[in-house]
Design a protein around this motif. Structure first.
Motif, PDB file in Angstrom:
ATOM      1  N   GLN A  58     -83.083   7.121 -66.241  1.00 45.70           N
ATOM      2  CA  GLN A  58     -83.059   6.211 -67.386  1.00 45.70           C
ATOM      3  C   GLN A  58     -84.255   6.366 -68.324  1.00 45.70           C
ATOM      4  O   GLN A  58     -84.190   5.901 -69.455  1.00 45.70           O
ATOM      5  CB  GLN A  58     -82.940   4.766 -66.885  1.00 45.70           C
ATOM      6  CG  GLN A  58     -81.579   4.508 -66.227  1.00 45.70           C
ATOM      7  CD  GLN A  58     -81.472   3.128 -65.603  1.00 45.70           C
ATOM      8  OE1 GLN A  58     -81.942   2.921 -64.495  1.00 45.70           O
ATOM      9  NE2 GLN A  58     -80.872   2.187 -66.294  1.00 45.70           N
ATOM     10  N   ASN A 103     -81.828   2.743 -54.247  1.00 45.49           N
ATOM     11  CA  ASN A 103     -81.678   1.598 -55.127  1.00 45.49           C
ATOM     12  C   ASN A 103     -80.242   1.082 -55.080  1.00 45.49           C
ATOM     13  O   ASN A 103     -79.294   1.820 -55.379  1.00 45.49           O
ATOM     14  CB  ASN A 103     -82.026   1.971 -56.574  1.00 45.49           C
ATOM     15  CG  ASN A 103     -81.840   0.784 -57.508  1.00 45.49           C
ATOM     16  OD1 ASN A 103     -82.551  -0.220 -57.404  1.00 45.49           O
ATOM     17  ND2 ASN A 103     -80.862   0.861 -58.392  1.00 45.49           N
ATOM     18  N   LEU A 141     -74.495  -2.027 -54.565  1.00 44.98           N
ATOM     19  CA  LEU A 141     -73.809  -2.074 -55.869  1.00 44.98           C
ATOM     20  C   LEU A 141     -73.260  -0.700 -56.227  1.00 44.98           C
ATOM     21  O   LEU A 141     -72.117  -0.549 -56.656  1.00 44.98           O
ATOM     22  CB  LEU A 141     -74.778  -2.560 -56.954  1.00 44.98           C
ATOM     23  CG  LEU A 141     -74.191  -2.624 -58.361  1.00 44.98           C
ATOM     24  CD1 LEU A 141     -74.562  -3.946 -59.033  1.00 44.98           C
ATOM     25  CD2 LEU A 141     -74.692  -1.477 -59.233  1.00 44.98           C
ATOM     26  N   ASN A 149     -83.188  -6.965 -56.432  1.00 43.82           N
ATOM     27  CA  ASN A 149     -83.038  -6.936 -57.882  1.00 43.82           C
ATOM     28  C   ASN A 149     -82.182  -8.130 -58.254  1.00 43.82           C
ATOM     29  O   ASN A 149     -81.130  -8.353 -57.647  1.00 43.82           O
ATOM     30  CB  ASN A 149     -82.358  -5.637 -58.322  1.00 43.82           C
ATOM     31  CG  ASN A 149     -83.165  -4.412 -57.917  1.00 43.82           C
ATOM     32  OD1 ASN A 149     -84.347  -4.525 -57.565  1.00 43.82           O
ATOM     33  ND2 ASN A 149     -82.551  -3.240 -57.965  1.00 43.82           N
ATOM     34  N   TYR A 176     -80.565 -10.523 -61.490  1.00 45.75           N
ATOM     35  CA  TYR A 176     -80.333 -10.728 -62.922  1.00 45.75           C
ATOM     36  C   TYR A 176     -79.568 -12.012 -63.240  1.00 45.75           C
ATOM     37  O   TYR A 176     -79.743 -12.598 -64.287  1.00 45.75           O
ATOM     38  CB  TYR A 176     -79.531  -9.551 -63.501  1.00 45.75           C
ATOM     39  CG  TYR A 176     -80.331  -8.268 -63.564  1.00 45.75           C
ATOM     40  CD1 TYR A 176     -81.120  -7.987 -64.663  1.00 45.75           C
ATOM     41  CD2 TYR A 176     -80.306  -7.363 -62.510  1.00 45.75           C
ATOM     42  CE1 TYR A 176     -81.868  -6.819 -64.731  1.00 45.75           C
ATOM     43  CE2 TYR A 176     -81.056  -6.192 -62.565  1.00 45.75           C
ATOM     44  CZ  TYR A 176     -81.827  -5.928 -63.674  1.00 45.75           C
ATOM     45  OH  TYR A 176     -82.573  -4.782 -63.722  1.00 45.75           O
ATOM     46  N   TRP A 183     -87.712  -5.584 -64.718  1.00 47.34           N
ATOM     47  CA  TRP A 183     -87.013  -4.494 -65.390  1.00 47.34           C
ATOM     48  C   TRP A 183     -87.054  -4.772 -66.865  1.00 47.34           C
ATOM     49  O   TRP A 183     -86.527  -5.791 -67.276  1.00 47.34           O
ATOM     50  CB  TRP A 183     -85.557  -4.461 -64.901  1.00 47.34           C
ATOM     51  CG  TRP A 183     -84.764  -3.256 -65.267  1.00 47.34           C
ATOM     52  CD1 TRP A 183     -83.803  -3.163 -66.236  1.00 47.34           C
ATOM     53  CD2 TRP A 183     -84.808  -1.965 -64.645  1.00 47.34           C
ATOM     54  NE1 TRP A 183     -83.259  -1.907 -66.252  1.00 47.34           N
ATOM     55  CE2 TRP A 183     -83.864  -1.163 -65.283  1.00 47.34           C
ATOM     56  CE3 TRP A 183     -85.584  -1.424 -63.606  1.00 47.34           C
ATOM     57  CZ2 TRP A 183     -83.653   0.171 -64.924  1.00 47.34           C
ATOM     58  CZ3 TRP A 183     -85.372  -0.112 -63.252  1.00 47.34           C
ATOM     59  CH2 TRP A 183     -84.414   0.669 -63.909  1.00 47.34           C
ATOM     60  N   SER A 222     -79.584   1.928 -70.704  1.00 43.93           N
ATOM     61  CA  SER A 222     -78.890   0.992 -69.815  1.00 43.93           C
ATOM     62  C   SER A 222     -77.603   1.685 -69.342  1.00 43.93           C
ATOM     63  O   SER A 222     -77.174   2.677 -69.926  1.00 43.93           O
ATOM     64  CB  SER A 222     -78.590  -0.324 -70.534  1.00 43.93           C
ATOM     65  OG  SER A 222     -77.478  -0.171 -71.375  1.00 43.93           O
ATOM     66  N   SER A 223     -77.011   1.140 -68.301  1.00 44.11           N
ATOM     67  CA  SER A 223     -75.884   1.846 -67.676  1.00 44.11           C
ATOM     68  C   SER A 223     -74.769   2.162 -68.662  1.00 44.11           C
ATOM     69  O   SER A 223     -74.209   3.239 -68.643  1.00 44.11           O
ATOM     70  CB  SER A 223     -75.276   1.018 -66.558  1.00 44.11           C
ATOM     71  OG  SER A 223     -76.260   0.594 -65.701  1.00 44.11           O
ATOM     72  N   TYR A 265     -84.420  -3.624 -72.284  1.00 48.78           N
ATOM     73  CA  TYR A 265     -85.039  -4.504 -71.290  1.00 48.78           C
ATOM     74  C   TYR A 265     -86.567  -4.457 -71.340  1.00 48.78           C
ATOM     75  O   TYR A 265     -87.223  -5.252 -70.692  1.00 48.78           O
ATOM     76  CB  TYR A 265     -84.637  -4.063 -69.878  1.00 48.78           C
ATOM     77  CG  TYR A 265     -83.230  -4.383 -69.460  1.00 48.78           C
ATOM     78  CD1 TYR A 265     -82.933  -5.570 -68.799  1.00 48.78           C
ATOM     79  CD2 TYR A 265     -82.183  -3.494 -69.714  1.00 48.78           C
ATOM     80  CE1 TYR A 265     -81.638  -5.863 -68.382  1.00 48.78           C
ATOM     81  CE2 TYR A 265     -80.889  -3.783 -69.307  1.00 48.78           C
ATOM     82  CZ  TYR A 265     -80.622  -4.968 -68.644  1.00 48.78           C
ATOM     83  OH  TYR A 265     -79.332  -5.251 -68.238  1.00 48.78           O
TER      84      TYR A 265
HETATM   85  C1  BG6 Z   1     -79.614  -2.520 -61.998  1.00 52.26           C
HETATM   86  C2  BG6 Z   1     -79.978  -1.060 -61.927  1.00 52.26           C
HETATM   87  O1  BG6 Z   1     -78.435  -2.711 -61.312  1.00 52.26           O
HETATM   88  O2  BG6 Z   1     -79.357  -3.050 -63.258  1.00 52.26           O
HETATM   89  C3  BG6 Z   1     -80.629  -0.497 -63.180  1.00 52.26           C
HETATM   90  O3  BG6 Z   1     -80.758  -0.790 -60.807  1.00 52.26           O
HETATM   91  C4  BG6 Z   1     -79.917  -1.032 -64.397  1.00 52.26           C
HETATM   92  O4  BG6 Z   1     -80.624   0.898 -63.105  1.00 52.26           O
HETATM   93  C5  BG6 Z   1     -80.046  -2.545 -64.387  1.00 52.26           C
HETATM   94  O5  BG6 Z   1     -80.373  -0.497 -65.608  1.00 52.26           O
HETATM   95  C6  BG6 Z   1     -79.488  -3.242 -65.617  1.00 52.26           C
HETATM   96  O6  BG6 Z   1     -78.127  -2.965 -65.766  1.00 52.26           O
HETATM   97  P1  BG6 Z   1     -77.548  -2.312 -67.090  1.00 52.26           P
HETATM   98  O7  BG6 Z   1     -76.120  -2.111 -66.821  1.00 52.26           O
HETATM   99  O8  BG6 Z   1     -77.780  -3.314 -68.163  1.00 52.26           O
HETATM  100  O9  BG6 Z   1     -78.295  -1.053 -67.330  1.00 52.26           O
END
Ligand code: BG6
Length: 470
Positions: free
Chosen positions: A18, A162, A166, A293, A295, A417, A424-425, A433
């Protein structure tokens, strides 16, 4: 006023694919993450450059030092160290991370290294479909040993994989191309099991090679609320957490699948192939800490099985990670929470719940290695990024950490993060972020200038006051 222990570790996080860019420089091989990003016909971001950390190491680490970071959680790309996954070691790849690690240590920042963050060498996927084959376990063990032997004199904090819990749900990341859901789930169960073996072997090797090292997993944590107080919904919420996260922590901690998980594997008829001696290997996997992790939180209601949908069958609606499981749980919206513009239900209290829950289950030190808010930041005319929304999000979550510590949880560090903007994914650089803005758009890499955001200066003060001023 929030209170944190004197030796609390403040940091920030990232991952190789990333941020690094230089996707094929100095002998690096292609990873599954590279491959997937190139093949997308709807490719929305240039992924070959990412944040160009590869060519900004010194500049970025100087910014980390000014921020006051005590740990930096980043990942090593397996494909820089062993480009095809199980062949020759690439000295230039080794040298790159020497440079990163030595630069961090120059400023007294402890490197916190993840060995594998969604970027399996593509050559292994081609050779034997990656984690489906047991050879991948030994390839990973060898790669881990190369890293421990080379960097172990300087790196004491390690993370094996990591978010295995998920990643395993995301077909693209696992290289699952099978359209039939049952066959895909069978492959998935085998891959998951092999990753557990790989985790355990890496923990063992780390303890042998780096006696003063600490190693553990990073799980994608979940906290699920029942949609109503009906007993079936309460059960569904528990099972949602169980099948998405707790089964994984239990396996790391106890070295075997629990009865509930075996029931799912058996009912679905996807019990993985296990070999004699595996039980002993899995016992090595008990981690020194649990990293999580965090969110958002989830919500669930009970979902009965029926003739068309047997118990254990999983269906994804809306996104690739939140599945419904027949016979157990259905993913729901929580009307009591506000969601970010990308649908994440924001919930600092959920973090306090998760921290208390994991600590009371395992009594291992906990560490947060990801937490943050993805937003489309704007670079204003004054050359700044006013990201008060991120400051609000982070300060409320840090407060939740302080509350959990007061509750008696042994939380030893917080590494949100992300340090800098990164891919981002799914939303490339549209969803950011970082504490540090990277001046690029998805398809226009501009000048890649580094610009600390308002949240950078705010976090600098959080670290300086050891979390007292939020
Ligand atoms: C986590 C991952 O699940 O979420 C990260 O370890 C990822 O690699 C982060 O970037 C945020 O998710 P996204 O989809 O917004 O990039």
């Amino acid at each position: 006023m929030a209170e944190f222990p004197k030796d609390f570790l403040w940091g920030a996080s990232s991952s190789a694919f990333q941020i690094e860019g230089a996707w094929d420089e100095d002998g690096k091989g292609m990873s599954v993450a590279d491959f997937n990003s190139f093949k997308r016909s709807d490719r929305q971001a240039d992924t070959k450059t990412a944040s160009d950390f590869y060519h900004h190491v010194e500049e970025d680490i100087a910014l980390m030092a000014q921020l006051g970071m005590q740990i930096y959680r980043f990942s090593i790309a397996w494909t820089r160290i062993i480009p095809d996954g199980d062949g020759e070691v690439n000295e230039k790849g080794i040298a790159f991370y020497d440079r990163v690690i030595n630069e961090l240590l120059k400023y007294n920042i402890q490197p916190f290294v993840t060995l594998y963050h969604f970027d399996l060498p593509y050559a292994l996927a081609q050779k034997y479909n990656g984690w489906e084959d047991r050879r991948c376990v030994y390839a990973f063990e060898r790669y881990a040993k190369v890293c421990f032997e080379h960097y172990g004199d300087r790196v004491k904090y390690w993370q094996v994989i990591n978010e295995q819990n998920l990643m395993i749900r995301v077909d693209e990341r696992m290289n699952i191309t099978e359209a039939d859901p049952y066959t895909a789930d069978r492959q998935r169960a085998q891959m998951d099991y092999h990753m557990f073996l790989a985790h355990a072997l890496a923990v063992k090797a780390c303890h042998e090679i780096i006696p003063d090292g600490k190693i553990g997993p990073a799980v994608s944590s979940t906290c699920t609320y029942p949609l109503t107080n009906k007993p079936e919904d309460v059960w569904a919420a528990r099972m949602n957490d169980y099948y998405k996260t707790v089964y994984c922590l239990d396996m790391h901690y106890y070295g075997k699948y629990s009865g509930l998980y075996m029931r799912y594997l058996e009912e679905r008829n996807i019990v993985p192939h296990m070999e004699a001696g595996d039980e002993e290997i899995l016992q090595y996997g008990r981690p020194d800490y649990i990293a999580l992790n965090y969110y958002r939180t989830l919500c669930a209601s009970y979902l009965p099985a029926d003739e068309e949908h047997p118990a254990g069958m999983r269906v994804y609606r809306g996104n690739e990670v939140d599945f419904d499981q027949y016979g157990t749980c259905r993913d729901e919206k929580n009307v009591n929470l506000q969601a970010s513009e990308y649908g994440a239900q924001i919930d600092p209290m959920g973090l306090r719940i998760v921290l208390n829950d994991y600590y009371s289950r395992y009594h291992l030190p906990l560490l947060i290695t990801e937490n943050g808010l993805g937003m489309a930041d704007t670079l204003t005319e004054d050359g700044k990024i006013h990201d008060d929304y991120r400051i609000d999000y982070l300060s409320q979550h840090i407060q939740a950490c302080a509350d959990a510590i007061k509750d008696g949880v042994e939380l030893v560090g917080y590494s949100p993060w992300s340090f800098e903007d990164l891919l981002s994914s799914h939303q490339g650089f549209r969803k950011r972020y970082g504490f540090v803005y990277i001046n690029r758009e998805d398809m226009d890499c501009r000048d890649l200038r580094r610009i600390p955001k308002d949240s950078y200066y705010w976090y600098q003060n959080v670290i300086r006051t050891n979390g007292k001023e939020l």
